[in-house]
Design an enzyme around this catalytic site. Structure first.
Site, PDB file in Angstrom:
ATOM      1  N   ASN A  48       0.835  -1.207   0.000  1.00  8.17           N
ATOM      2  CA  ASN A  48       0.000   0.000   0.000  1.00  8.17           C
ATOM      3  C   ASN A  48       0.868   1.254   0.000  1.00  8.17           C
ATOM      4  OD1 ASN A  48      -2.359  -1.464   0.069  1.00  8.17           O
ATOM      5  ND2 ASN A  48      -2.803  -1.087   2.221  1.00  8.17           N
ATOM      6  N   ARG A 383     -10.273  -3.758 -14.624  1.00 10.92           N
ATOM      7  CA  ARG A 383      -9.102  -4.576 -14.295  1.00 10.92           C
ATOM      8  C   ARG A 383      -9.426  -6.021 -14.681  1.00 10.92           C
ATOM      9  NH1 ARG A 383      -5.694  -1.267 -11.560  1.00 10.92           N
ATOM     10  NH2 ARG A 383      -6.607   0.354 -10.235  1.00 10.92           N
ATOM     11  N   ARG A 413      -4.942   2.397 -13.388  1.00 10.00           N
ATOM     12  CA  ARG A 413      -3.584   2.602 -12.887  1.00 10.00           C
ATOM     13  C   ARG A 413      -2.882   1.298 -12.521  1.00 10.00           C
ATOM     14  NH1 ARG A 413      -1.727   7.415 -11.079  1.00 10.00           N
ATOM     15  NH2 ARG A 413      -3.821   8.163 -10.579  1.00 10.00           N
ATOM     16  N   HIS A 443     -15.050   3.726 -15.082  1.00 10.26           N
ATOM     17  CA  HIS A 443     -14.864   2.916 -13.880  1.00 10.26           C
ATOM     18  C   HIS A 443     -16.109   2.095 -13.551  1.00 10.26           C
ATOM     19  CE1 HIS A 443     -14.182   2.445  -9.379  1.00 10.26           C
ATOM     20  NE2 HIS A 443     -13.056   1.991  -9.885  1.00 10.26           N
ATOM     21  N   TYR A 476     -11.860  -9.501  -2.430  1.00  9.91           N
ATOM     22  CA  TYR A 476     -12.606  -8.285  -2.096  1.00  9.91           C
ATOM     23  C   TYR A 476     -14.057  -8.641  -1.821  1.00  9.91           C
ATOM     24  CZ  TYR A 476      -8.838  -5.641  -4.497  1.00  9.91           C
ATOM     25  OH  TYR A 476      -7.647  -5.105  -4.907  1.00  9.91           O
ATOM     26  N   ARG A 572     -14.024   2.573   4.338  1.00 12.19           N
ATOM     27  CA  ARG A 572     -12.840   1.746   4.577  1.00 12.19           C
ATOM     28  C   ARG A 572     -11.555   2.564   4.617  1.00 12.19           C
ATOM     29  NH1 ARG A 572     -11.549  -0.932  -0.359  1.00 12.19           N
ATOM     30  NH2 ARG A 572      -9.869   0.575  -0.576  1.00 12.19           N
ATOM     31  N   HIS A 600     -15.190  -3.597  -0.142  1.00 10.65           N
ATOM     32  CA  HIS A 600     -15.197  -2.873  -1.409  1.00 10.65           C
ATOM     33  C   HIS A 600     -16.578  -2.447  -1.925  1.00 10.65           C
ATOM     34  CE1 HIS A 600     -13.935  -2.361  -5.767  1.00 10.65           C
ATOM     35  NE2 HIS A 600     -12.979  -1.724  -5.129  1.00 10.65           N
TER      36      HIS A 600
END
Length: 725
Positions: A48, A383, A413, A443, A476, A572, A600
């Site tokens: 992270n 993704r 990213r 997204h 997730y 979160r 998530h």
């Protein structure tokens, strides 16, 4: 501030994120967790932090170098003040990281699992590792000397290197030698049985190479040796790709990725203290400031070996891992069932990953790929998994003559290269591939299957909170709604039509769509709750988000709190709002969950009774999501699905194991069960809940789904999960 809301109500975005990562560190420090899981949490803390430096610190560093004088509109901090605070906070946390890691390593030793200390080798270890180094490592190393004839090399991002200061007869204080710790021909660690064959030892490659550096350089010339690692700016400036509109977007992304590989260094990690002259030399060559140098002697600079190591030992030490939680099928669905028929028979299908298997959605795609009545499949991919079954199903559909339109977001990213590869494969199979929007990321998580039955057009729509990625679906927590609601299908069809035209949806009834109308509709919903509270009616807002930083949304929540609206936020990560501040946010409660799975889902709930509106979607309440991305949220209409979501929120409300509660000063207090309270881990509770639903068990309705399940209900859930029934 013009709004009348003081800056003291806001937490700086970067410091809030560091606070979230500190909560990850707390999980690593939690001695109630299995040791391998604690080790994984500290690895997550490190990865992270890598991304944080690459993206956030990199972006701030760019702005500072360009002379940008922008002040953070929420916290009032300048760019320099933010960078100074970030570096200071990371440095403050470093002793905790080191202590946590050494504690875990010491606990593992009780199970006869030892990390080799290269400074304290036994004769057996010295002999074994010498042979291993000579035969399996040294042949693949490329040591270099940097002097007047050999220029200072480029050090790759996030890779480790062994640095050597060598004595010289010339006027220079030293010659600098370097050994790249490349992992092309050996792993990041080597594990072997101990001398008595009762346990295991493992050695990390960087300290191993450093120890045997005298085999690569003349022993009597070595003055200092150490391991170092560089983090570079990874804040990809996608707008640079817009200067020449005639160049293919995918080609420009590839050019920008190459540019990223040679970006500015923003952090230098050292395995130990080195001489001032040597440190100054590195800082000058890397063009890096003293505050960006981080020295840690008790924890490796990179913990990227942890998942492979613990995975290799998992079967031998099951007690050191979480107990298995195999994904389950949703109620009434078995592997091999026709998902289309199930939709006809039982209405909307709701999946909650990773408690539910992603197989139901994959089965739907596979079924659609061969269904003669299916005419088209449209999907947005942000993704994509390495061996993506989603992409394979789309390829199969295209090969079967279906019209397949795939929007692949090339600006996701750190997944750009991966997505470029998949976009080419999809195109080669006959899919129509779109590359996203200029200046905006797509997204949203939407899939639309169109069927023609006779003269009738039927839509099957899937809208989710997470990516179409089989790997993350196991790691997730996310929601996925599959519905045949025709109105929702028509609105999703319009989203795809506008995306294909390079435009945006500006109005809809059942969807909230960014960037044109999602934010304004959220603000309208908040205003409705404010009006209800001012009229003396019950009013509430419940949000579950990954991040809350958009100033307008925070100010609207503050106004709602001041009007008496009851607000519960499950955030979160980043939360730039201080909760519980008298006169402003005393009606706002903020919780953050850090557990086995990464929380998530995004849930948005407004009102009670007839006014109650429930949405799920892809957007956090951050500026980038609401203004610079195409995001989609869907209103939940099916009563059964609405009840499931409220039950989940009730379980979250009772959590006293994973939950941290935000305090007025911006810090977080971890919750623990009281002396006579039962420990409630909301992730285990949800697994038990969904397992019961699969077995056709219908839990009784809680008296107050806004505040939590009754103890009897929760007790039955836990009893079922433990098998005590």
């Amino acid at each position: 501030m013009s709004s009348g809301i003081p800056t003291s109500l806001f937490v700086n975005r970067e410091l809030s994120w560091l606070g979230f990562n500190e909560r990850v560190l707390e999980a690593a420090e939690d001695d109630r967790l299995p040791l391998f899981e604690r080790l994984r949490f500290i690895s997550i803390y490190g990865s992270n932090l890598d991304e944080f430096f690459m993206v956030r610190v990199g972006g701030l560093t760019d702005a500072l170098m360009l002379g940008v004088e922008e002040i953070d509109g929420k916290s009032g901090m300048s760019i320099e003040e933010q960078l100074a605070a970030v570096y200071q906070r990371v440095r403050e946390l470093l002793p905790r990281v080191e202590a946590c890691y050494r504690d875990i390593i010491a606990e593992l030793a009780k199970y006869d699992i030892h990390e080799v200390d290269m400074d304290n080798l036994t004769p057996y270890d010295e002999d074994y590792l010498t042979r291993f180094f000579d035969n399996n490592v040294a042949p693949f190393l490329s040591p270099q000397i940097i002097d007047s004839h050999h220029p200072f090399p480029y050090f790759s991002n996030k890779e480790q290197f062994v640095g050597i200061a060598l004595e010289t007869n010339k006027k220079r204080l030293f010659d600098f030698g370097v050994v790249p710790v490349s992992y092309q021909n050996y792993r990041r660690y080597h594990i072997f049985e101990n001398e008595s064959r009762t346990g295991y030892k493992y050695v990390l490659m960087a300290p191993l190479i450093m120890h045997f550096a005298h085999k690569l350089f003349k022993r009597d010339k070595i003055k200092e040796r150490f391991v170092f690692r560089i983090t570079r700016n990874g804040d990809l400036k996608v707008e640079e790709a817009l200067y020449d509109q005639d160049i293919d977007w995918r080609q420009q992304m590839e050019q920008l990725l190459n540019k990223r590989k040679r970006s500015q260094a923003v952090r230098l990690q050292l395995s130990q203290h080195i001489s001032r002259e040597l440190q100054d030399y590195l800082m000058q060559k890397l063009d890096i400031e003293p505050r960006a140098v981080m020295i840690a002697e008790q924890v490796p600079a990179s913990l990227s070996h942890v998942y492979d190591l613990t995975g290799e030992l998992a079967e031998k030490y099951p007690a050191l891992n979480y107990k298995p939680m195999p994904p389950i099928m949703p109620p009434g669905i078995k592997p091999g069932d026709s998902i289309i028929k199930k939709l006809d028979d039982q209405g909307d299908i709701f999946l909650a990953y990773p408690y539910h298997s992603m197989k139901s959605f994959l089965d739907l795609l596979d079924e659609a790929a061969v269904d003669p009545e299916v005419t088209s499949i449209k999907i947005t991919l942000y993704r994509i998994a390495s061996g993506s079954k989603v992409a394979q199903a789309l390829i199969k559909a295209a090969e079967n003559g279906k019209s397949v339109i795939v929007l692949v977001e090339l600006k996701a990213r750190f997944d750009e290269e991966h997505n470029i590869v998949w976009s080419k494969r999809l195109e080669e199979a006959g899919c129509s591939v779109l590359y996203g929007m200029e200046n905006y990321k797509v997204h949203s998580k939407i899939c639309l299957i169109t069927r023609r039955t006779g003269r009738k057009v039927q839509y099957i729509t899937q809208i989710g909170t997470g990516n179409y990625n089989e790997k993350t679906a196991r790691q997730y927590t996310d929601f996925s709604l599959i519905t045949q609601n025709q109105k929702i299908g028509e609105e999703v069809s319009r989203v795809f039509q506008t995306l294909q035209m390079g435009a945006f949806v500006d109005s809809s009834q059942y969807l909230l769509v960014a960037p044109l109308q999602m934010k304004s509709r959220f603000l309208d919903f908040i205003d409705e709750e404010i009006a209800a509270a001012q009229a003396g009616k019950p009013a509430r807002i419940i949000l579950k988000l990954n991040g809350l930083s958009h100033k307008d949304m925070i100010e609207a929540l503050v106004r709602a709190s001041q009007a008496g609206v009851d607000i519960t936020l499950y955030v979160r990560g980043i939360c730039c709002l201080r909760a519980g501040v008298e006169g402003y946010t005393e009606n706002i409660k903020v919780k953050s969950m850090v557990g086995r799975f990464l929380e998530h889902p995004r849930i948005y709930i407004f009102g009670y009774g007839d006014r109650e509106k429930i949405f799920i979607g892809s957007a956090d309440w951050m500026t980038r999501n609401l203004l610079y991305r195409v995001e989609v949220a869907v209103q939940i209409l099916d009563p059964n699905v609405r009840k499931i979501i409220m039950d989940i929120l009730s379980i979250l409300a009772e959590d006293n194991v994973l939950a941290r509660v935000a305090l007025p000063d911006g810090s977080y207090k971890r919750l623990y069960p009281g002396q006579n309270e039962r420990a409630i881990d909301s992730q285990y509770e949800q697994y038990a809940y969904f397992k019961q639903r699969t077995n056709q068990y219908q839990p009784p309705t809680s008296k107050n789904t806004a505040s939590g399940h009754q103890d009897t209900f929760i007790g039955r859930l836990l009893a079922w999960f433990k098998g005590d029934r």
